[in-house]
Write a protein that holds these residues in place. Sequence first.
Motif, mmCIF file in Angstrom:
data_model
loop_
_atom_site.group_PDB
_atom_site.id
_atom_site.type_symbol
_atom_site.label_atom_id
_atom_site.label_comp_id
_atom_site.label_asym_id
_atom_site.label_seq_id
_atom_site.Cartn_x
_atom_site.Cartn_y
_atom_site.Cartn_z
ATOM 1 N N ALA A 142 -53.003 -93.224 64.249
ATOM 2 C CA ALA A 142 -52.306 -92.095 63.643
ATOM 3 C C ALA A 142 -51.133 -92.562 62.799
ATOM 4 O O ALA A 142 -50.875 -92.041 61.709
ATOM 5 C CB ALA A 142 -51.828 -91.134 64.729
ATOM 6 N N LEU A 143 -50.432 -93.567 63.313
ATOM 7 C CA LEU A 143 -49.233 -94.023 62.623
ATOM 8 C C LEU A 143 -49.580 -94.714 61.304
ATOM 9 O O LEU A 143 -48.986 -94.421 60.260
ATOM 10 C CB LEU A 143 -48.480 -95.003 63.535
ATOM 11 C CG LEU A 143 -47.017 -95.145 63.218
ATOM 12 C CD1 LEU A 143 -46.305 -93.822 63.445
ATOM 13 C CD2 LEU A 143 -46.418 -96.225 64.089
ATOM 14 N N GLY A 153 -52.245 -94.304 59.636
ATOM 15 C CA GLY A 153 -52.760 -93.245 58.770
ATOM 16 C C GLY A 153 -51.615 -92.499 58.099
ATOM 17 O O GLY A 153 -51.638 -92.234 56.891
ATOM 18 N N SER A 154 -50.582 -92.164 58.887
ATOM 19 C CA SER A 154 -49.445 -91.448 58.318
ATOM 20 C C SER A 154 -48.772 -92.267 57.236
ATOM 21 O O SER A 154 -48.370 -91.739 56.201
ATOM 22 C CB SER A 154 -48.414 -91.129 59.405
ATOM 23 O OG SER A 154 -48.905 -90.139 60.243
ATOM 24 N N ALA A 169 -50.116 -94.715 55.381
ATOM 25 C CA ALA A 169 -50.942 -94.915 54.193
ATOM 26 C C ALA A 169 -51.210 -93.613 53.455
ATOM 27 O O ALA A 169 -51.225 -93.589 52.228
ATOM 28 C CB ALA A 169 -52.267 -95.565 54.591
ATOM 29 N N VAL A 218 -58.676 -89.876 67.430
ATOM 30 C CA VAL A 218 -57.339 -90.286 67.013
ATOM 31 C C VAL A 218 -56.271 -89.391 67.650
ATOM 32 O O VAL A 218 -55.254 -89.869 68.158
ATOM 33 C CB VAL A 218 -57.218 -90.247 65.474
ATOM 34 C CG1 VAL A 218 -55.782 -90.449 65.031
ATOM 35 C CG2 VAL A 218 -58.124 -91.278 64.852
ATOM 36 N N ALA A 275 -53.313 -90.564 70.275
ATOM 37 C CA ALA A 275 -51.916 -90.466 69.880
ATOM 38 C C ALA A 275 -51.216 -89.376 70.684
ATOM 39 O O ALA A 275 -50.077 -89.568 71.155
ATOM 40 C CB ALA A 275 -51.817 -90.169 68.383
ATOM 41 N N VAL A 313 -42.055 -89.272 62.539
ATOM 42 C CA VAL A 313 -42.720 -89.839 61.365
ATOM 43 C C VAL A 313 -44.102 -89.215 61.200
ATOM 44 O O VAL A 313 -44.487 -88.764 60.123
ATOM 45 C CB VAL A 313 -42.840 -91.372 61.493
ATOM 46 C CG1 VAL A 313 -43.837 -91.924 60.490
ATOM 47 C CG2 VAL A 313 -41.482 -92.021 61.309
ATOM 48 N N VAL A 314 -44.836 -89.153 62.294
ATOM 49 C CA VAL A 314 -46.181 -88.591 62.226
ATOM 50 C C VAL A 314 -46.123 -87.108 61.860
ATOM 51 O O VAL A 314 -46.928 -86.619 61.064
ATOM 52 C CB VAL A 314 -46.922 -88.806 63.562
ATOM 53 C CG1 VAL A 314 -48.219 -88.020 63.586
ATOM 54 C CG2 VAL A 314 -47.210 -90.281 63.764
ATOM 55 N N PHE A 340 -57.164 -89.700 59.626
ATOM 56 C CA PHE A 340 -55.947 -90.472 59.871
ATOM 57 C C PHE A 340 -54.701 -89.870 59.230
ATOM 58 O O PHE A 340 -53.595 -90.194 59.614
ATOM 59 C CB PHE A 340 -56.127 -91.910 59.352
ATOM 60 C CG PHE A 340 -57.205 -92.652 60.065
ATOM 61 C CD1 PHE A 340 -56.982 -93.198 61.319
ATOM 62 C CD2 PHE A 340 -58.462 -92.798 59.498
ATOM 63 C CE1 PHE A 340 -57.986 -93.874 61.995
ATOM 64 C CE2 PHE A 340 -59.465 -93.474 60.159
ATOM 65 C CZ PHE A 340 -59.227 -94.016 61.413
ATOM 66 N N GLY A 341 -54.884 -89.003 58.255
ATOM 67 C CA GLY A 341 -53.722 -88.532 57.494
ATOM 68 C C GLY A 341 -53.179 -87.199 57.952
ATOM 69 O O GLY A 341 -53.305 -86.820 59.120
ATOM 70 N N CYS A 356 -54.694 -84.461 60.396
ATOM 71 C CA CYS A 356 -54.833 -84.821 61.802
ATOM 72 C C CYS A 356 -53.588 -84.453 62.607
ATOM 73 O O CYS A 356 -53.635 -84.367 63.827
ATOM 74 C CB CYS A 356 -55.100 -86.319 61.903
ATOM 75 S SG CYS A 356 -55.305 -86.937 63.553
ATOM 76 N N ILE A 373 -52.900 -83.781 66.626
ATOM 77 C CA ILE A 373 -52.069 -84.621 67.494
ATOM 78 C C ILE A 373 -51.061 -83.759 68.240
ATOM 79 O O ILE A 373 -50.846 -83.900 69.441
ATOM 80 C CB ILE A 373 -51.335 -85.701 66.660
ATOM 81 C CG1 ILE A 373 -52.353 -86.646 66.040
ATOM 82 C CG2 ILE A 373 -50.339 -86.453 67.521
ATOM 83 C CD1 ILE A 373 -51.747 -87.664 65.104
#
Lengths: 295, 402, 272
Positions: free
Chosen positions: A21-22, A24-25, A27, C81, C85, C103-104, C141-142, C145, C149
């Motif tokens: 996840a990190l 991904g965030s 990039a 994912v 997470a 951050v996420v 992943f972006g 998601c 999470i």
Amino acid sequence: MTFWTYRRRDNLVGYLFVAPALLGSLAFVLVPLGLVGWYSLNEWNVLGGTFEFIGAENYQRLLADEKLRSALVATAWFAAGLVVLNLSLALLLAVLLNQKLRGTTIFRTLFFSPVLVSLVAWTLVWQLMLQPEGSVNGLLGFLGVDGPNWLRGDTTAMISVIVVQVIKNVGLNMVLFLAALQGVPAPLYEAAKIDGAGPWTRFRRITIPLISPTILLTSIITIVGSLQVFAQIAVLTQGGPGTSTTVLIYYLYQQAFQFHHFGYGATISVLLFVIVAALTLMQWRMRRKWVLHET
Amino acid sequence: MTTLSRLTALILAALLALTACSGSATSGSKSLRMTVWTANEAHLKLLNEIAAEYKASHPDITEIKFDSIPADGYTTTLTTQIAGGNAPDLAWILEESAPDFVASGALAPLKGKIEKADELVPSAVRLWEKDGELYAYPFSTSPFGLFVNTSLIKNVPARWTWDQAIAAAASSKGLVLPDFKYQNWAVLSAIWRGWDANAWSDDGRSCGFSSQEMKDAMSFVHKAIFTDKAIPGPGTTVDFFAGNAAMAISQISRAGALKDAEFTWTLMPLPSGPKGDYAVIGQAGVGVLKRSKNAEAAADFLGFFTNEANSAKLAQFFPSVRSSLLNAETLAKSNPLIRPEQLQSVVVDGISKGVVKPSHQGQEELNQTIRAALDPLWKPGANVSAVLDDVCTKIKPLLERK
Amino acid sequence: MKRKVALYGLLCLLCVPFVFPTWWMVTSSMKPISEIFSESLLPSEPTFATYSQVFRMQPFGQQYWNSLYIAVVVTLGTMAVAALAGYAFARIRFPGQNVLFVVVLTGLLIPSEVTIVPLFQLFQSLGLTNTHWPLIIVPIFGAPCVLAIFIMRQFFIALPPELEEAARMDGLGRAGIFYRVALPLARPALGAVAIFTFLHSWNLYLEPIVYLSTPDMFTLPQALTQFVDNYGGPMWNVQLAAATMTAVPILVVFVLAQRQFIEGLAHTGVKG
């Protein structure tokens, strides 16, 4: 003692678990966001193929831009109308469905069904139905009401866009509210009844406070979502009539993609991000005030 | 859903451009790519026939590909492909984006490549010239005409005045402007030219919307829509080509849509306005992109594509501006649907005397700004004069921009 | 009794705007174009010609498959994912945890229009435009998601610690606890994530437009916009037929499984 204590190993597992996840965030969110910030400091002439650093010039332009101001006003109306209508309708539907009635499952299914219809199809259908001779006015005519040209009036266009969006998505909030309502312990109501509280008082004093965390969550999601409504406006009104439904995200799209002022478009993106972040932060702060309990 | 498809094209295009990376098409084998906005089978068949003939005599050209980009958003897709390093070798260009293309220097000069360039009708070439050089060949010059459903309206004269036309439309099933949709305001030039009104001055610097001519013309249009009910109001969809309207103002290239019409029809020149007879044309040019690696070969192919023989073939869909072809007999061979006298009055006279639809640098931003500023006009009781003054206030900064 | 009638009446009335558009879409797709604007609730002569036209104009079957497999892959990937997470942010203590969570979470705040250009550049430089990779990788992943999470974290936070304690006593490591204990319990939350994610991917409009350029790569929402005549005019009845085919299967699945569906959604952990 070995190096790999339970704690150390646990840390490692933690990092490993959040790594996808990190990364991904990083990039797909943070780096692109940084790039947008960089573009906003440049004049990017897409047609001419020039990319030139101009510092804060785009931001100065932002301050002087009258169209931007009208876009902000439209955005505020849109967001406010959407949130108020969405949350109150969701709550109303949830309360109705929470009554001990036969067949609520059917109604629940029906109210939820637009969520599943693809956005493009939904908007297309409404676009046709909202024409002056479309079905909406047909239904109104059936009731003896002479319907307006919905997508052509300043106010009616805004109302149309809001209502179409609310009907599409209110089912989600409704379900969340319904779950919250079902979590309110029945004895509380019994006790209040004995104390002589009427239905409205019980709703205000017991239901609302107890479901306040859900109200908070739904309002955050709905407000943030309202600032991202783009395709619907593009299809239904193209920001018109005049600029009455040109909300911020649509204005951003026009500047960047239609007029090729990409640097300026990026500047508007940055503004949009700041607004969304500020709103979310504000609501999160406010939760202490009006959200009853927190886990 | 035209809007959505336009969006599709726009976004895709813009992004292609924004990448602005250097990866351009492979060029070891000389293959040419031309962007076109038609996806019509008959059109593409003819284009491919011409291409095949050219390839037969030019073995170094391995492929000539016609890339159909949706007409909605075509220009944005194209311009941004160019900026994105993914430029086609040749491209169709709409009249409204001609100034942007010609002035930007994106096109390669063509004069030496065009067969008998001196026989091109001057009024039709003006838009594509700069400093005496030709930057695109106007392969399609399509005048606006008045289509009349003669199953609905009998006894039409050779040419109406606007008052007569609107009166006839009001007493029948109305007059439509299929491409207008209360958005593409430039189509209205097919009406306001009869009042001698202009969107802007010839040099493009001063706004014409607030002129008395424009105010008179737009008052007439407004009255025709909201008082006479001769033109369907905003949001209503009436299809002339399906027989639901009495008349339509459209380009003659649309005549093809009437091939299977279940009604009789005729084509007339635009009605005459208070300032007399006039004609308005829509245009399309084809140019060679300077950035193309095969610009030389592309220009050579363009010369072949537009030579007399091929122009004659293309003329069945795309009226030619070669004066040798611009006569009723030649046109009639390829336009069986339209009678020679109609071709004479609408096409031949139209092309030689016509004024091209308004165009300006930075057209897309002007389009959107004018569209938004004109919106208040499209309701009953609008203050025409005030709205038009406002249009000028709004677009003045855009016109004055270099 | 009176109250009941009133309630049913109100519910029925409120239903109209929710049900009518879908009804209209389905019936109008069977009307000839000239009848689209007529008031009739049913087509006078139902025709399925529009449906075969859909398949003639576009590789619609292929596009259906594209949408379907992308949505399934994205859903499975996102579940994995987000579960990992979400679990780590909720149950494991590690330095920098809160900062990393914030951050996420940023991804939740960014409209996709804002970052689409840099993302497009990225995939263009990797040579992955006009492939389905961007439509799969970015959602998993972006930013899309992040909501998943968040939902998973909220769920795991509410999980009683005793369960894990017991598992640890039994000698299970962190991964074992996650996989054997926490994950099976998280089924309702995972269900909610699956539903959200599937719908999100299924409805995605901007991204396919941006990344895909050939019809056989298109996804359904994008394909819907392509039904136009030679002059770019929309072919409404054909569009409606295609729209019906994209909507109805999903609606049928929903009606069949609606109990699990909605109850799954209700478990999104919003109690926290």
